[in-house]
Design an enzyme around this catalytic site. Sequence first.
Site, PDB file in Angstrom:
ATOM      1  N   GLY A 210       7.512   1.712   0.980  1.00 37.16           N
ATOM      2  CA  GLY A 210       8.237   2.908   1.388  1.00 37.16           C
ATOM      3  C   GLY A 210       7.451   4.181   1.117  1.00 37.16           C
ATOM      4  O   GLY A 210       6.499   4.197   0.331  1.00 37.16           O
TER       5      GLY A 210
ATOM      6  N   GLU B  29      -4.102   1.842  -6.060  1.00 38.13           N
ATOM      7  CA  GLU B  29      -2.858   1.512  -6.769  1.00 38.13           C
ATOM      8  C   GLU B  29      -1.728   1.118  -5.816  1.00 38.13           C
ATOM      9  O   GLU B  29      -0.932   0.210  -6.095  1.00 38.13           O
ATOM     10  CB  GLU B  29      -2.415   2.730  -7.602  1.00 38.13           C
TER      11      GLU B  29
ATOM     12  N   VAL C 239      -0.710  -2.827  -4.184  1.00 40.58           N
ATOM     13  CA  VAL C 239       0.112  -3.902  -4.747  1.00 40.58           C
ATOM     14  C   VAL C 239       1.345  -3.293  -5.423  1.00 40.58           C
ATOM     15  O   VAL C 239       1.212  -2.426  -6.289  1.00 40.58           O
ATOM     16  CB  VAL C 239      -0.665  -4.732  -5.793  1.00 40.58           C
TER      17      VAL C 239
ATOM     18  N   LYS D  72      -3.797  -3.238   1.270  1.00 44.15           N
ATOM     19  CA  LYS D  72      -4.066  -4.483   0.529  1.00 44.15           C
ATOM     20  C   LYS D  72      -4.973  -5.430   1.293  1.00 44.15           C
ATOM     21  O   LYS D  72      -5.810  -6.112   0.705  1.00 44.15           O
ATOM     22  CB  LYS D  72      -2.769  -5.191   0.145  1.00 44.15           C
TER      23      LYS D  72
ATOM     24  N   LYS E 109      -2.130  -9.437  -2.005  1.00 47.68           N
ATOM     25  CA  LYS E 109      -1.783  -8.728  -3.240  1.00 47.68           C
ATOM     26  C   LYS E 109      -2.161  -9.544  -4.483  1.00 47.68           C
ATOM     27  O   LYS E 109      -2.713  -9.007  -5.440  1.00 47.68           O
ATOM     28  CB  LYS E 109      -0.292  -8.393  -3.235  1.00 47.68           C
TER      29      LYS E 109
ATOM     30  N   ASP F  61       0.827 -11.207   3.232  1.00 53.79           N
ATOM     31  CA  ASP F  61       0.917  -9.964   2.453  1.00 53.79           C
ATOM     32  C   ASP F  61       0.872 -10.284   0.948  1.00 53.79           C
ATOM     33  O   ASP F  61       0.125  -9.660   0.189  1.00 53.79           O
ATOM     34  CB  ASP F  61       2.224  -9.253   2.840  1.00 53.79           C
TER      35      ASP F  61
ATOM     36  N   GLY G 268       3.697  -1.327  -4.260  1.00 53.82           N
ATOM     37  CA  GLY G 268       4.146   0.010  -3.838  1.00 53.82           C
ATOM     38  C   GLY G 268       4.116   1.007  -4.976  1.00 53.82           C
ATOM     39  O   GLY G 268       3.053   1.367  -5.484  1.00 53.82           O
TER      40      GLY G 268
ATOM     41  N   GLY H  65      15.680  -2.442   9.608  1.00 54.82           N
ATOM     42  CA  GLY H  65      14.362  -1.854   9.393  1.00 54.82           C
ATOM     43  C   GLY H  65      13.666  -2.368   8.138  1.00 54.82           C
ATOM     44  O   GLY H  65      12.646  -1.815   7.724  1.00 54.82           O
TER      45      GLY H  65
HETATM   46  N1  HSE Z   1       5.331  -5.443   3.840  1.00 57.36           N
HETATM   47  C1  HSE Z   1       5.333  -5.254   2.430  1.00 57.36           C
HETATM   48  C2  HSE Z   1       6.613  -5.802   1.833  1.00 57.36           C
HETATM   49  C3  HSE Z   1       5.210  -3.841   1.986  1.00 57.36           C
HETATM   50  O1  HSE Z   1       7.512  -6.231   2.541  1.00 57.36           O
HETATM   51  O2  HSE Z   1       6.699  -5.796   0.613  1.00 57.36           O
HETATM   52  C4  HSE Z   1       3.840  -3.295   2.020  1.00 57.36           C
HETATM   53  O3  HSE Z   1       2.967  -4.018   1.231  1.00 57.36           O
END
Ligand code: HSE
Length: 439
Positions: free
Chosen positions: A307, A134, A137, A110, A210, A206, A139, A192
Site C-alpha cells: 500500500g 526496505e 519485503v 522485490k 521476498k 512474490d 511493505g 482491489g
Molecule cells: N503483492 C504483494 C502482496 C504486495 O500481496 O503482499 C507487494 O509486495
Amino acid sequence: MAVETKSKVVVGIVGCGVVGNGAVRLLVENARWIAQRVGAPVVLKSVADIDWERPREFPVPPELRQTDAETVLADPEVQIVVEAIGGTGAARRVVEMALSRGKSVVTPNKELIAKHGRDLLASAAQKGVDLMFEGAVGGGIPLIKPMKESLAGDSIQRIVGIVNGTTNYILTGMARENRDFGEALAAAQQLGYAEADPTADVEGFDSLYKIAILAAIAFGSWISVDQVYHEGITRVTAADIRYARQLGFAVKLLAIAAHRDGALDMRVHPAFVPLDHPLASVGGVYNAVMVRGALVQDVMFYGRGAGAGPTGTAVVGDVLDCARNLLKGAAGRVPCRCFRQLPVLPIEQVVCRNYVRMQVTDRPGVIGKIATCFGNRGVSLASVFQPDAEVGDHLAEVVWITHEVPEERMRAALADIRGLPEVAAVPAVIRLEQGEREQ
Ligand code: HSE
C-alpha cells in the site's frame, strides 16, 4: 532548540503508481519534519511517470512532474533516485543508470532485488553509493534494516513468514466464509486486494522473491530464485481449511528459510500452522515474519505488507538514510555482505510432517492397505481421520497426518497409493509447520 541545517539533499522519483505516489506524499507533506530529522532539507525535485492523466490519491505538484525518466537521471543535482516502476525491465535500466552516474538508489522492487540484487549492489559498492530496498519485503514493516543492522551480531538460524498480503487475505476469506479459492479470489479482486492478473501472488512468486532477499541478508549468501521450491494457494480448498481447523491448525502461505548443516532449507508453500502459533492469527492483508537467532531467540515483525502509506514509509525511510549518509560523506556505509554461497536443499530432501486428504472406496481393509503403502516407504503415520463428508459414488474422504519424513519418501508412498484401485483421488497434500519456538 533549533536544529542546525546544512546544505540539502535532492531526490528524484521514477514511477508514480501507488508506492511512488505514497513516497511523494510523505516527502512533500512531511518536508519540515524530515529536514529536522535529517539535519538538512530533503528536496523532492522531480517525479517521472508516463501517464499524468490517471487519478492519484495525492496530487503531485505540477512543477515536479516529468514524463521522461532520463530527465531525473540526467539531472546532476539529483543525488538520490527512487525507482518505483516495478518489474525487471525499465526498472532495472533506471537503477543501473542511476548507480552508474553515482547516485544513491532506493527501490521497493522485490523481483529486481531478488533476481539482480547481487550485480546491482556490486555496482553500488563500486561507485560508493547506497542501494536500499526496505520496501521490497513486508511493505511498511521494518525488516531489512533490523536484519542488516540490529540483528547483525547474532547468527540467524531461521526465518518463517507470511509475506504476501493478497494470499493471506484470500486464505482468511476462505476460512471465514467457508469458500473455495476461486470465489475468495474473485471477492478479493472486486475489493482491489488482488490484481486482475493474480499469478505473482497466488502462485507464490512474490513470496519467493521476498524470502530470497531476507535469506541473502540473514545467511550472507545470494540465493538463486530458480533453486527455491515454491507452490501457491490455488489448490487449497475450503475442505482443507475446515479439516485443518478441526485438527487445530490454520492454513497459511509460508515463506521459510532455515540454515542447517551448511545448507539452506528454503521454500514457499501453503502450510498447516498450529492455532496457537503466532503466525496463525495473522489475518487479512497483514504480513508477519518470525526470525530466530541463536542468542536473540525469536523476534517477530508484524504490519501491513503493501500500500501507498506502508510501502511509501519504507521507501522514504531509506531516502532519509541515504540522505544522512550523503551529508556525512558515508554513502555505501552498509554494502552487500554476502560472503559465501550456500547450497539450497532440493525439496526432495526437505523433512516435514504432512496432511494428506484422499478419496477412497468406502469398504473394510482400505485404510489398512493405504497405511501399508505409507509404511513400506518408511512414512510413519501420526493419525488418520474420516470426516463425515459426503463425496458420493461410495467414496469416503480420509485425512492422514504423518510424522516427519523426507519429501522423497512421501512422494514415493503417494505414487504407490495413487496406483491402488481403491484410491479415487489424492486432492491435497499440505505440509505442517510446527515451528521451533521455545515453549
Ligand atoms: N503483492 C504483494 C502482496 C504486495 O500481496 O503482499 C507487494 O509486495
